[in-house]
Design a protein around this motif. Structure first.
Motif, PDB file in Angstrom:
ATOM      1  N   GLU A   1       0.814  -1.221   0.000  1.00 40.24           N
ATOM      2  CA  GLU A   1       0.000   0.000   0.000  1.00 40.24           C
ATOM      3  C   GLU A   1       0.845   1.267   0.000  1.00 40.24           C
ATOM      4  O   GLU A   1       0.311   2.375   0.106  1.00 40.24           O
ATOM      5  CB  GLU A   1      -0.913  -0.003   1.219  1.00 40.24           C
ATOM      6  CG  GLU A   1      -1.932  -1.129   1.211  1.00 40.24           C
ATOM      7  CD  GLU A   1      -2.769  -1.155   2.480  1.00 40.24           C
ATOM      8  OE1 GLU A   1      -3.645  -0.289   2.624  1.00 40.24           O
ATOM      9  OE2 GLU A   1      -2.533  -2.037   3.321  1.00 40.24           O
TER      10      GLU A   1
ATOM     11  N   ARG B   1       2.923   4.459  -1.191  1.00 37.98           N
ATOM     12  CA  ARG B   1       3.088   5.340  -2.329  1.00 37.98           C
ATOM     13  C   ARG B   1       4.524   5.165  -2.828  1.00 37.98           C
ATOM     14  O   ARG B   1       5.441   4.873  -2.061  1.00 37.98           O
ATOM     15  CB  ARG B   1       2.847   6.791  -1.929  1.00 37.98           C
ATOM     16  CG  ARG B   1       1.400   7.117  -1.617  1.00 37.98           C
ATOM     17  CD  ARG B   1       0.598   7.229  -2.916  1.00 37.98           C
ATOM     18  NE  ARG B   1      -0.714   7.822  -2.677  1.00 37.98           N
ATOM     19  CZ  ARG B   1      -1.833   7.160  -2.507  1.00 37.98           C
ATOM     20  NH1 ARG B   1      -1.800   5.830  -2.526  1.00 37.98           N
ATOM     21  NH2 ARG B   1      -2.973   7.779  -2.319  1.00 37.98           N
TER      22      ARG B   1
ATOM     23  N   SER C   1      -0.202  10.441 -10.862  1.00 37.08           N
ATOM     24  CA  SER C   1      -1.077   9.756  -9.903  1.00 37.08           C
ATOM     25  C   SER C   1      -2.155   8.944 -10.601  1.00 37.08           C
ATOM     26  O   SER C   1      -2.517   7.851 -10.140  1.00 37.08           O
ATOM     27  CB  SER C   1      -1.715  10.768  -8.951  1.00 37.08           C
ATOM     28  OG  SER C   1      -2.438  11.745  -9.670  1.00 37.08           O
ATOM     29  N   GLN C   2      -2.673   9.444 -11.715  1.00 31.42           N
ATOM     30  CA  GLN C   2      -3.693   8.692 -12.464  1.00 31.42           C
ATOM     31  C   GLN C   2      -3.078   7.497 -13.175  1.00 31.42           C
ATOM     32  O   GLN C   2      -3.649   6.399 -13.186  1.00 31.42           O
ATOM     33  CB  GLN C   2      -4.384   9.610 -13.472  1.00 31.42           C
ATOM     34  CG  GLN C   2      -5.298  10.649 -12.865  1.00 31.42           C
ATOM     35  CD  GLN C   2      -6.041  11.447 -13.922  1.00 31.42           C
ATOM     36  OE1 GLN C   2      -6.117  11.057 -15.096  1.00 31.42           O
ATOM     37  NE2 GLN C   2      -6.580  12.591 -13.519  1.00 31.42           N
TER      38      GLN C   2
ATOM     39  N   TRP D   1      -0.443   5.865 -12.295  1.00 34.79           N
ATOM     40  CA  TRP D   1      -0.008   4.885 -11.297  1.00 34.79           C
ATOM     41  C   TRP D   1      -1.174   4.073 -10.746  1.00 34.79           C
ATOM     42  O   TRP D   1      -1.006   2.926 -10.346  1.00 34.79           O
ATOM     43  CB  TRP D   1       0.720   5.601 -10.164  1.00 34.79           C
ATOM     44  CG  TRP D   1       1.668   4.735  -9.403  1.00 34.79           C
ATOM     45  CD1 TRP D   1       1.537   4.302  -8.121  1.00 34.79           C
ATOM     46  CD2 TRP D   1       2.905   4.200  -9.883  1.00 34.79           C
ATOM     47  NE1 TRP D   1       2.622   3.537  -7.761  1.00 34.79           N
ATOM     48  CE2 TRP D   1       3.481   3.448  -8.833  1.00 34.79           C
ATOM     49  CE3 TRP D   1       3.587   4.291 -11.102  1.00 34.79           C
ATOM     50  CZ2 TRP D   1       4.696   2.796  -8.965  1.00 34.79           C
ATOM     51  CZ3 TRP D   1       4.801   3.634 -11.237  1.00 34.79           C
ATOM     52  CH2 TRP D   1       5.337   2.896 -10.173  1.00 34.79           C
ATOM     53  N   ARG D   2      -2.351   4.655 -10.741  1.00 35.89           N
ATOM     54  CA  ARG D   2      -3.529   3.967 -10.187  1.00 35.89           C
ATOM     55  C   ARG D   2      -4.457   3.425 -11.254  1.00 35.89           C
ATOM     56  O   ARG D   2      -5.601   3.053 -10.954  1.00 35.89           O
ATOM     57  CB  ARG D   2      -4.282   4.927  -9.268  1.00 35.89           C
ATOM     58  CG  ARG D   2      -3.528   5.298  -8.001  1.00 35.89           C
ATOM     59  CD  ARG D   2      -4.303   6.235  -7.105  1.00 35.89           C
ATOM     60  NE  ARG D   2      -4.451   7.562  -7.693  1.00 35.89           N
ATOM     61  CZ  ARG D   2      -4.962   8.616  -7.066  1.00 35.89           C
ATOM     62  NH1 ARG D   2      -5.386   8.481  -5.828  1.00 35.89           N
ATOM     63  NH2 ARG D   2      -5.049   9.784  -7.660  1.00 35.89           N
TER      64      ARG D   2
END
Length: 390
Positions: A32, A34, A323-324, A326-327
């Motif tokens: 979990e 980052r 961030s987008q 990576w997720r």
């Protein structure tokens, strides 16, 4: 990363929360976390190193991120809550707005570290790095004297790197040494360890060779030499800890080093070995590394699972925020990297330490076989060592 000082010597280290789930701010699990983001802010470099994974040179490279795109990346990484950003290159200090970018990132609360060849760090530059609040400056050194100059492709590179270490020390800037183990420099390992002690360097990272960029042209270290090198590193780390002068000693890009440390400590101190075992289980090795705990943005804005895996692009920050990317739940390769159960083949599939090592460093398997799930060719453990116990 394998923190030898923490795992083998039992000495508390700065990143224990992130690596081993101990201390304030520890995530619930390594899966979990980052990612620490390695950001290659420019490909241009004033040296031409034999093992450069980005194949950099002293010239302009079109398409690098504009100032506005750079600040957008910083804003996104800060909002995403990444634990640290490692500014790299090329030679990052060549970037025309390096100090502006660092100041902007620090203003957004990002923890910054630096990977540099050191040749541009005079005392004023070292003081600026300290004043900006860099947590750590890592200077690459790949041998003593002529050996380092040979690796760097420039006579005098060693002397300028040594000056950079000393300038950082004068400025009270935490500084460390970064070295890639290869056949050409492994004979210098004792002298390098002596140099670290003599110059009172606080942190040292020993990288195992990855076959990216010009690194593909180097002769790799044999498995036997890898074991001998790790033993020398561990012996010196133990000496430093026993002398009440522990240094942060890490090995990088080879999760099996953790297993090797465990097997060694099992013979020397079984009780401490069991404590180490729990830390390695929490960390998960490569299973929580590339694509989870580490990520990369290259000079063109492409996002990769790690800085050595330039052949696999997950997206581009010019089009979507990091961030987008990576997720992204629809990226099948990224999802597979984060859930390797039943995918690994050969030696890795039957290894009794799979939950500690996580299948090694995947990009080396891709580079040598084209198969993402093949065994890591740099794994130096024997079949007897990894066989299930009866």
């Amino acid at each position: 990363m394998i923190n030898v000082t923490k795992l083998y010597c039992g000495v508390t280290q700065p990143a224990d929360a992130l690596r081993y789930g101990q201390g304030h701010g520890a995530p619930r699990s390594a899966a979990e976390r980052r990612p620490i983001v390695v950001w290659n802010i420019t490909r241009r470099c004033n040296l031409k190193c034999l093992h450069c994974y980005s194949d950099s040179d002293a010239r302009e490279y079109p398409g690098e991120l504009t100032w506005e795109q750079c600040t957008g990346v910083v804003d996104d990484l800060a909002a995403f809550g990444v634990p640290a950003v490692l500014l790299s290159g090329g030679e990052p200090l060549i970037h025309p707005r390096f100090f502006d970018l660092a100041a902007y990132a620090r203003g957004k609360g990002l923890r910054l570290t630096l990977s540099t060849n050191g040749t541009l760090i005079d005392l004023p530059a070292a003081q600026r790095l300290k004043d900006l609040g860099f947590s750590y400056v890592g200077i690459s050194l790949d041998g003593i004297g002529e050996t380092h100059d040979y690796f760097r492709g420039r006579v005098g590179a060693f002397d300028r790197a040594v000056a950079a270490f000393r300038n950082c020390k004068l400025a009270a800037q935490k500084v460390g040494l970064r070295l890639t183990l290869s056949r050409q420099n492994i004979a210098d390992l004792d002298r390098i360890l002596d140099f670290i002690e003599r110059e009172d360097i606080e942190r040292v990272c020993f990288y195992h060779l990855v076959y990216s960029g010009r690194g593909a042209n180097l002769v790799d270290v044999t498995h036997e030499d890898s074991r001998r090198a790790v033993d020398k590193i561990v012996d010196r780390a133990r000496h430093w800890a026993a002398s009440n002068r522990p240094r942060e000693v890490l090995t990088v890009d080879q999760p099996v080093d953790g297993v090797y440390l465990y097997l060694r400590l099992q013979k020397e101190n079984p009780g401490r070995a069991e404590e180490m075992l729990e830390l390695l289980k929490w960390n998960g090795g490569g299973a929580n590394g590339s694509g989870t705990g580490i990520g990369n943005i290259d000079t063109q804005g492409n996002v990769h699972p790690d800085q050595f895996w330039q052949s696999l692009t997950l997206g581009n920050v010019k089009e979507r925020p990091f961030s987008q990317i990576w997720r992204d739940p629809d990226n099948e390769t990224l999802a597979a990297l984060r859930n390797r159960n039943g995918r690994l083949e050969g030696k890795c599939a039957g290894c009794r330490f799979l939950n500690l090592c996580g299948g090694g460093f995947r990009v080396r398997a891709v580079q040598t076989t084209g198969n993402l799930w093949a065994p890591d060719p740099a794994c130096y453990l024997s079949e007897a060592e990894i066989a299930p116990l009866n």
